[in-house]
Design an enzyme around this catalytic site. Structure first.
Site, PDB file in Angstrom:
ATOM      1  N   SER A  29       0.670  -1.298  -0.013  1.00 33.37           N
ATOM      2  CA  SER A  29      -0.034  -0.247  -0.309  1.00 33.37           C
ATOM      3  C   SER A  29       0.532   1.094   0.152  1.00 33.37           C
ATOM      4  CB  SER A  29      -0.645   0.222   1.259  1.00 33.37           C
ATOM      5  OG  SER A  29      -1.738  -0.726   1.563  1.00 33.37           O
ATOM      6  N   HIS A  60      -3.839   0.133  -4.404  1.00 35.33           N
ATOM      7  CA  HIS A  60      -3.255  -1.008  -5.071  1.00 35.33           C
ATOM      8  C   HIS A  60      -3.829  -0.673  -6.585  1.00 35.33           C
ATOM      9  CE1 HIS A  60      -1.117  -3.301  -1.648  1.00 35.33           C
ATOM     10  NE2 HIS A  60      -2.921  -2.463  -1.186  1.00 35.33           N
ATOM     11  N   HIS A  82      -5.147 -10.198  -1.461  1.00 30.34           N
ATOM     12  CA  HIS A  82      -5.074  -9.906   0.407  1.00 30.34           C
ATOM     13  C   HIS A  82      -6.104 -10.855   0.404  1.00 30.34           C
ATOM     14  CE1 HIS A  82      -3.977  -6.046  -0.549  1.00 30.34           C
ATOM     15  NE2 HIS A  82      -3.253  -6.473  -0.114  1.00 30.34           N
ATOM     16  N   TYR A  84      -8.301 -10.806   2.958  1.00 27.84           N
ATOM     17  CA  TYR A  84      -9.800 -10.161   3.378  1.00 27.84           C
ATOM     18  C   TYR A  84     -10.594  -9.956   1.959  1.00 27.84           C
ATOM     19  CZ  TYR A  84      -7.346  -5.651   2.847  1.00 27.84           C
ATOM     20  OH  TYR A  84      -5.428  -4.868   1.406  1.00 27.84           O
ATOM     21  N   GLU A  85     -10.079 -10.115   1.222  1.00 26.57           N
ATOM     22  CA  GLU A  85     -11.240  -9.463   0.526  1.00 26.57           C
ATOM     23  C   GLU A  85     -12.209 -10.060  -0.189  1.00 26.57           C
ATOM     24  OE1 GLU A  85      -9.005  -6.876  -3.222  1.00 26.57           O
ATOM     25  OE2 GLU A  85      -7.340  -7.712  -1.715  1.00 26.57           O
ATOM     26  N   ALA A 112       3.016  -2.453   4.259  1.00 31.48           N
ATOM     27  CA  ALA A 112       2.341  -1.201   4.845  1.00 31.48           C
ATOM     28  C   ALA A 112       1.871  -2.141   5.666  1.00 31.48           C
ATOM     29  CB  ALA A 112       1.567  -0.230   4.706  1.00 31.48           C
ATOM     30  N   MET A 209      -1.728  -7.096   6.948  1.00 30.22           N
ATOM     31  CA  MET A 209      -3.176  -8.508   6.397  1.00 30.22           C
ATOM     32  C   MET A 209      -2.285  -9.053   4.705  1.00 30.22           C
ATOM     33  SD  MET A 209      -5.643  -5.785   7.124  1.00 30.22           S
ATOM     34  CE  MET A 209      -6.213  -4.931   8.914  1.00 30.22           C
ATOM     35  N   SER A 210      -1.030  -9.136   4.744  1.00 32.13           N
ATOM     36  CA  SER A 210       0.013  -9.912   3.960  1.00 32.13           C
ATOM     37  C   SER A 210       0.391 -10.537   3.246  1.00 32.13           C
ATOM     38  CB  SER A 210      -0.009  -8.520   2.488  1.00 32.13           C
ATOM     39  OG  SER A 210       0.729  -7.559   3.431  1.00 32.13           O
ATOM     40  N   ASN A 233       1.699   3.216  10.952  1.00 27.95           N
ATOM     41  CA  ASN A 233       1.636   3.393  11.702  1.00 27.95           C
ATOM     42  C   ASN A 233       2.294   3.065  13.224  1.00 27.95           C
ATOM     43  OD1 ASN A 233      -0.067   1.359  10.834  1.00 27.95           O
ATOM     44  ND2 ASN A 233      -1.250   0.794  12.649  1.00 27.95           N
ATOM     45  N   HIS A 245      -7.660   4.005   6.473  1.00 29.82           N
ATOM     46  CA  HIS A 245      -6.740   2.973   5.461  1.00 29.82           C
ATOM     47  C   HIS A 245      -5.296   3.978   4.981  1.00 29.82           C
ATOM     48  CE1 HIS A 245      -5.320   0.479   2.269  1.00 29.82           C
ATOM     49  NE2 HIS A 245      -6.198   1.403   1.818  1.00 29.82           N
TER      50      HIS A 245
END
Ligand code: HPA
Length: 270
Positions: A29, A60, A82, A84-85, A112, A209-210, A233, A245
């Protein structure tokens, strides 16, 4: 079925290219700008590649860019899939398998991530030394296709020692602070609670998350891996602020120059 799909996609990609890179770079990201710095670029949108799903996340772009970084030929994925998608992990790792069948031998994977380690700061870069898979799933689950790799691949040195040394020495030479740590993958898409972050802080330095599915699939087929996180962060509850995000993407963009400088120094040495 995954093998045949990957083979068809690899064949298509090779037919579009005059150069055949051995290094794949997957951009996280806000880090997409690196793709623009290549020379002799050929861009293939994911939508043109057979069997590849489309990306749905802001930040992305969803394109494969092949070109030169200095004198090195590279393939760059700006945009990834991802868990989560809603994609299966088999879909998430399809690009890595396509890359393998197109001749890729090494991969730099970036993301990220939120800092679990309180010494880190947003904007830091972190060399991934190891990971913890808390996705609750593994891309290699199901029948094993030996044409990709063995049933039980070793993960002792998932992140290549020699590639890590090169990254550290290049960062030092450039005066770029490169943190080192363990990346923990969680499924998302909700960010973690402060209680979850206290729990995860015992086991790692950054959370995201990746990356982990792609690294498992890469190691399965023998691709050597270098992993870099951009700390966007402090993880939830560490310094009180809420997570957004947009901030993740913006921090990625703000460290872009440092990140591009480091990548451009590492790539010719790999
Ligand atoms: N948690 C999970 N994934 C992330 C974070 C985070 O704090 N920041 C960027 N990706």
């Amino acid at each position: 079925m995954s093998y045949e799909k990957a083979e068809a996609a690899a064949k298509y990609i090779k037919s579009r290219l005059d150069i055949h890179p051995k290094l794949l770079i997957i951009l996280g990201s806000g880090l997409g700008k690196f793709a623009d710095t290549l020379s002799d670029k050929v861009t293939i949108n994911y939508s043109e590649i057979p069997h590849l799903p489309r990306t749905t996340v802001e930040g992305h772009a969803g394109k494969l860019v092949v070109g030169h970084c200095g004198s090195a030929a590279v393939a760059v994925m700006a945009g990834r899939f991802h868990y989560y998608e809603g994609y299966s992990l088999e879909e998430v790792v399809l690009p890595v398998r396509i890359a393998f069948l197109a001749g890729i031998q090494k991969m730099i994977i970036t993301n990220a991530a939120g800092a679990l380690n309180r010494e880190f700061e947003p904007g830091d870069l972190m060399l991934i030394e190891d990971h913890v898979n808390l996705l609750g799933a593994n891309p290699l689950r199901g029948p094993n296709d030996k044409r990709f790799g063995p049933r039980f691949p070793d993960m002792t040195e998932a992140y290549d020692q020699q590639m890590r040394s090169i990254a550290l020495s290049k960062a030092e030479a450039l005066g770029i602070r490169l943190r080192r740590g363990i990346y923990i993958a969680i499924p998302g898409p909700s960010y973690e609670t402060p209680a979850e972050i206290r729990f995860l802080s015992n086991f790692g330095d950054a959370v995201g998350m990746s990356t982990v599915p792609e690294v498992i699939a890469a190691r399965h087929c023998g691709i050597r891996v270098l992993g870099l996180s951009c700390i966007s962060n402090m993880a939830a509850g560490i310094n009180g602020g809420l997570l957004d995000h947009q901030d993740v993407v913006e921090v990625g963009e703000s460290v872009s120059n440092k990140f591009i400088q480091l990548l451009s120094a590492i790539i010719p040495e790999l």
